[in-house]
Design an enzyme around this catalytic site. Structure first.
Site, PDB file in Angstrom:
ATOM      1  N   HIS A   1       0.784  -1.233   0.000  1.00 44.48           N
ATOM      2  CA  HIS A   1       0.000   0.000   0.000  1.00 44.48           C
ATOM      3  C   HIS A   1       0.820   1.290   0.000  1.00 44.48           C
ATOM      4  CE1 HIS A   1      -3.808   1.889   0.071  1.00 44.48           C
ATOM      5  NE2 HIS A   1      -4.434   1.078   0.896  1.00 44.48           N
TER       6      HIS A   1
ATOM      7  N   SER B   1     -12.343   5.682   3.986  1.00 48.11           N
ATOM      8  CA  SER B   1     -11.285   6.188   3.131  1.00 48.11           C
ATOM      9  C   SER B   1     -11.881   7.001   1.984  1.00 48.11           C
ATOM     10  CB  SER B   1     -10.507   4.999   2.576  1.00 48.11           C
ATOM     11  OG  SER B   1      -9.455   5.470   1.780  1.00 48.11           O
TER      12      SER B   1
ATOM     13  N   THR C   1      -5.134  10.165   0.286  1.00 45.50           N
ATOM     14  CA  THR C   1      -6.475   9.918   0.806  1.00 45.50           C
ATOM     15  C   THR C   1      -6.751  10.867   1.965  1.00 45.50           C
ATOM     16  OG1 THR C   1      -5.586   8.255   2.304  1.00 45.50           O
ATOM     17  CG2 THR C   1      -6.536   7.470   0.218  1.00 45.50           C
TER      18      THR C   1
HETATM   19  O1  BUJ Z   1      -7.424   5.286   3.535  1.00 43.81           O
HETATM   20  C1  BUJ Z   1      -6.299   5.024   3.080  1.00 43.81           C
HETATM   21  O2  BUJ Z   1      -5.369   5.831   3.116  1.00 43.81           O
HETATM   22  C2  BUJ Z   1      -6.052   3.729   2.437  1.00 43.81           C
HETATM   23  C3  BUJ Z   1      -7.071   2.666   2.752  1.00 43.81           C
HETATM   24  C4  BUJ Z   1      -6.756   2.025   4.066  1.00 43.81           C
HETATM   25  N1  BUJ Z   1      -7.793   1.133   4.621  1.00 43.81           N
HETATM   26  C5  BUJ Z   1      -7.929  -0.077   3.844  1.00 43.81           C
HETATM   27  C6  BUJ Z   1      -7.362   0.760   5.969  1.00 43.81           C
HETATM   28  C7  BUJ Z   1      -9.104   1.777   4.711  1.00 43.81           C
HETATM   29  N2  BUJ Z   1      -7.016   1.695   1.683  1.00 43.81           N
HETATM   30  C8  BUJ Z   1      -8.024   1.462   0.862  1.00 43.81           C
HETATM   31  O3  BUJ Z   1      -9.080   2.009   1.051  1.00 43.81           O
HETATM   32  C9  BUJ Z   1      -7.826   0.500  -0.285  1.00 43.81           C
HETATM   33  C10 BUJ Z   1      -8.767  -0.620  -0.133  1.00 43.81           C
HETATM   34  C11 BUJ Z   1      -8.973  -1.414  -1.363  1.00 43.81           C
HETATM   35  C12 BUJ Z   1      -9.928  -2.524  -1.117  1.00 43.81           C
HETATM   36  C13 BUJ Z   1     -11.353  -2.054  -1.149  1.00 43.81           C
HETATM   37  C14 BUJ Z   1     -12.288  -3.208  -1.141  1.00 43.81           C
HETATM   38  C15 BUJ Z   1     -13.678  -2.839  -1.529  1.00 43.81           C
HETATM   39  C16 BUJ Z   1     -14.319  -3.925  -2.369  1.00 43.81           C
HETATM   40  C17 BUJ Z   1     -15.525  -4.406  -1.782  1.00 43.81           C
HETATM   41  C18 BUJ Z   1     -16.365  -5.304  -2.635  1.00 43.81           C
HETATM   42  C19 BUJ Z   1     -17.297  -6.013  -1.713  1.00 43.81           C
HETATM   43  C20 BUJ Z   1     -18.408  -6.694  -2.420  1.00 43.81           C
HETATM   44  C21 BUJ Z   1     -19.051  -7.715  -1.512  1.00 43.81           C
HETATM   45  C22 BUJ Z   1     -20.069  -8.547  -2.217  1.00 43.81           C
HETATM   46  C23 BUJ Z   1     -20.601  -9.651  -1.333  1.00 43.81           C
END
Ligand code: BUJ
Length: 651
Positions: free
Chosen positions: A367, A482, A493
């Site tokens: 990341h 995020s 972010t």
């Molecule tokens: O916020 C930040 O600076 C980075 C964040 C950190 N954190 C993960 C801790 C929040 N990083 C991101 O947000 C990247 C995350 C990428 C993965 C996101 C996944 C979302 C997909 C979900 C699909 C779900 C569908 C379910 C169906 C049953």
């Protein structure tokens, strides 16, 4: 472009039979953008440094629902003292520094440092995963075929990027006409010093493209106390992992031509046939270690004469993990992509493309170098290109066998390295067994319904989480959503703090004082929540949150060797940053599932997706009972929200 003509010759010079008929002549690129990839980069707006007054106001508003009255008063006093005292001074320095560094953003350096200084293992704690939908044509999902097609599409993406013909990332407010060729042509004629404004006036927001530099040929290198990002764009080999063994082969020629897909396939077949047993001491486990421990082990590896092999891993274009097992069901799939069994992964790589024996494919990414937006864009192109223009087809069976071109990396492992691997493995196995992942779906409504009810879909999902958390924990807990700030040069972010005072009012009305309120009153409370959340979301996307700013001021104080301001010693500051609920969302036609681990031991990691007619999320936690109970609470909360929207009293 780099040798498009030469590329054509290359393809034609080969055995004609090898070239599948579905290939167009531009098979070295995913597309040729009218607008150059970096067209807007120079004129992107800069991430604003908020003023301290605003940040403190926002901070206190976010603290309010988390603290008792007396605690809040202490925090308020500390915050106000900070605002009028040391915060003012730090702000002056921050603004000065930011002016001097107009090529970047005030957060870019400190945020990268935050990632690289963290000593916890990156697996589960930091690396997220994203899973592609299966190829709609089932016969293309055979492991080697899917891997070959995805690898070739990834290489085309790389070539497009490096030749400045990858379409720039643009957020279109009005996708239809903005996406038209005419509009793009118009934008491409604008000089780069003003191009951003041209797009902006048409409500198209170009996004920062700087993170892509680290997408390929990159690794995070463990070092004592602070890791480093390493890239070697000159390297032309792909790294393939199988049963914990490492293989490399050149996949680009010196002018950027991609190796013939049939040869890529032949190499992968070769690797698959090499050995069925798992490596005795799979070094991949070391990348699951605490970063200082891993840094020390890496030093030993280098001393023991493994520089060359390690260099080949670090500099490889990316890592392809060919797993030897089939995926059984959705949770298994998530586990596989989030952490796998450890031995067949190299978590330090900027990203690893993982292809299971049954063709399920996804990405696990490191990341520090970049955020979800860049990786999702990459995956969208991979999916579209590999399904619409597959490099190989089920009927193209010609195999070119050239085993000599695949190099299996050899390692000298002394006793202490072997011990380090064994210990890493034990710790990792324990951790991965503790982690639980479960998907959840709510099918009674989705985005369309919520919009029709004049509310924000994201706000409603976040509210459901708040209600669920209140049910589960008996109180409002620190929550993080995020939000990308990629609309700015070197933006990363910002946090949206969904645990608002309005969410608290809602939670109390829906849970603590259940049935004391009329449906109309409840509906009003939901509306308030939605409105305020939408406002916070807009602020965050404009860089007007408080989290990054307060983080940067603290980072500055520390880097100047100043004593830590009292404001940051407030237990409430630590508390709001102990995110029990950590959330992230994305919307993409090519992604099936995704997620990330909890960010604190007793927390939940919630990746979610709001579709037109349903809502889905994928949730991680360390305690199974917590997870099951939370999901039940979440379902109850969604049902409550739905009932109220439909004008029905709570059940
Ligand atoms: O916020 C930040 O600076 C980075 C964040 C950190 N954190 C993960 C801790 C929040 N990083 C991101 O947000 C990247 C995350 C990428 C993965 C996101 C996944 C979302 C997909 C979900 C699909 C779900 C569908 C379910 C169906 C049953």
């Amino acid at each position: 472009g780099a040798g498009a003509g030469a590329a054509r010759d290359y393809w034609r010079s080969g055995d004609q039979q090898l070239v599948s008929s579905t290939w167009d002549l531009d098979h070295h690129y995913v597309h040729r953008s009218v607008i150059p990839t970096l067209h807007f980069q120079q004129s992107l707006p800069r991430l604003p440094v908020p003023n301290v007054e605003d940040s403190i106001k926002r901070y206190l508003a976010a603290q309010k629902p988390l603290l008792r009255e007396n605690e809040y008063r202490i925090t308020e006093k500390l915050a106000k003292d900070f605002k009028n005292g040391v915060g003012k001074k730090l702000q002056r320095h921050l603004v000065e520094l930011d002016k001097k560094n107009s090529h970047t953003s005030y957060i870019s350096g400190p945020w990268l440092d935050m990632y690289l200084s963290a000593r916890d293992p990156i697996v589960i704690n930091s690396n997220p995963f994203l899973i592609l939908k299966r190829d709609p044509q089932e016969s293309y999902n055979r492991q080697i075929m899917r891997a070959t097609n995805l690898v070739v599409s990834a290489m085309k993406f790389l070539n497009s990027l490096r030749n400045n013909i990858l379409e720039p990332d643009i957020y279109f407010v009005n996708p239809e006409w903005n996406k038209s060729k005419k509009f793009k042509r118009f934008l491409s004629f604008l000089p780069t010093s003003v191009s951003w404004y041209g797009a902006y006036f048409a409500e198209a927001y170009p996004l920062d493209m700087s993170q892509y530099v680290h997408l390929f040929n990159s690794s995070r290198i463990p070092k004592q106390d602070k890791d480093q990002l390493f890239s070697d764009p000159g390297a032309r080999h792909l790294l393939v992992m199988r049963n914990g063994h490492f293989y490399v082969f050149n996949i680009l020629d010196p002018i950027g031509n991609i190796l013939h897909p049939h040869e890529i396939r032949a190499h992968l077949i070769n690797i698959l046939q090499d050995k069925e047993t798992i490596a005795e001491y799979p070094l991949g486990y070391l990348t699951t270690e605490n970063r200082n421990t891993w840094a020390a082990a890496r030093e030993q590896l280098l001393k023991a004469g493994n520089e060359e092999s390690i260099y080949k891993i670090d500099s490889a274009i990316f890592c392809l993990c060919l797993d030897s097992f089939r995926i059984e069901e959705s949770s298994h799939l998530s586990h596989c992509m989030l952490h796998g069994y450890g031995y067949n992964r190299w978590f330090d790589k900027s990203f690893s493309l993982i292809v299971a024996a049954n063709g399920d494919a996804g990405i696990n990414f490191e990341h520090s170098w970049g955020d979800g937006i860049a990786v999702v864009r990459f995956l969208n192109e991979l999916y579209e290109n590999s399904t619409k223009h597959p490099a190989i087809e089920p009927r193209s069976t010609t195999a070119v066998l050239s085993p000599t071109n695949v190099e299996k990396l050899a390692f000298h492992l002394n006793d202490s390295i072997q011990t380090a691997v064994t210990i890493a493995r034990q710790k990792f196995d324990k951790k991965r067994h503790e982690l639980k992942v479960k998907p959840f779906e709510f099918r009674k409504f989705g985005k369309k319904y919520v919009i029709q009810e004049r509310m924000s879909p994201d706000a409603i999902f976040q509210l459901a989480c708040q209600l669920a958390a209140y049910r589960h924990f008996g109180k409002i807990v620190p929550t993080y959503e995020s939000c990308s700030t990629a609309g700015f040069k070197h933006g990363r972010t910002e946090a949206i703090r969904s645990a608002t005072i309005y969410a608290k009012q809602c939670a109390e009305a829906f849970i603590r004082d259940r049935k004391k309120h009329s449906v109309q009153e409840l509906r009003k409370l939901i509306n308030n929540c939605s409105k305020y959340h939408k406002f916070l979301q807009l602020e965050a996307s404009l860089g007007a949150g408080f989290d990054r700013h307060l983080f940067a001021l603290r980072y500055l104080a520390e880097s100047r060797g100043d004593p830590l301001p009292e404001f940051y010693q407030d237990p409430a500051y630590d508390y709001i940053n102990y995110n029990i609920i950590s959330t992230s969302t994305l919307n993409s036609p090519s992604i099936l599932l995704g997620g990330f681990g909890p960010v604190v031991p007793d927390g939940l990691g919630i990746g979610y997706h709001i579709c037109d007619y349903w809502v889905g999320c994928n949730v991680t936690a360390y305690a199974e009972t917590d997870l099951d109970e939370f999901l039940l609470c979440l379902e109850g909360s969604f049902n409550d929200i739905f009932d109220v929207c439909e004008g029905r009293p709570l059940q």
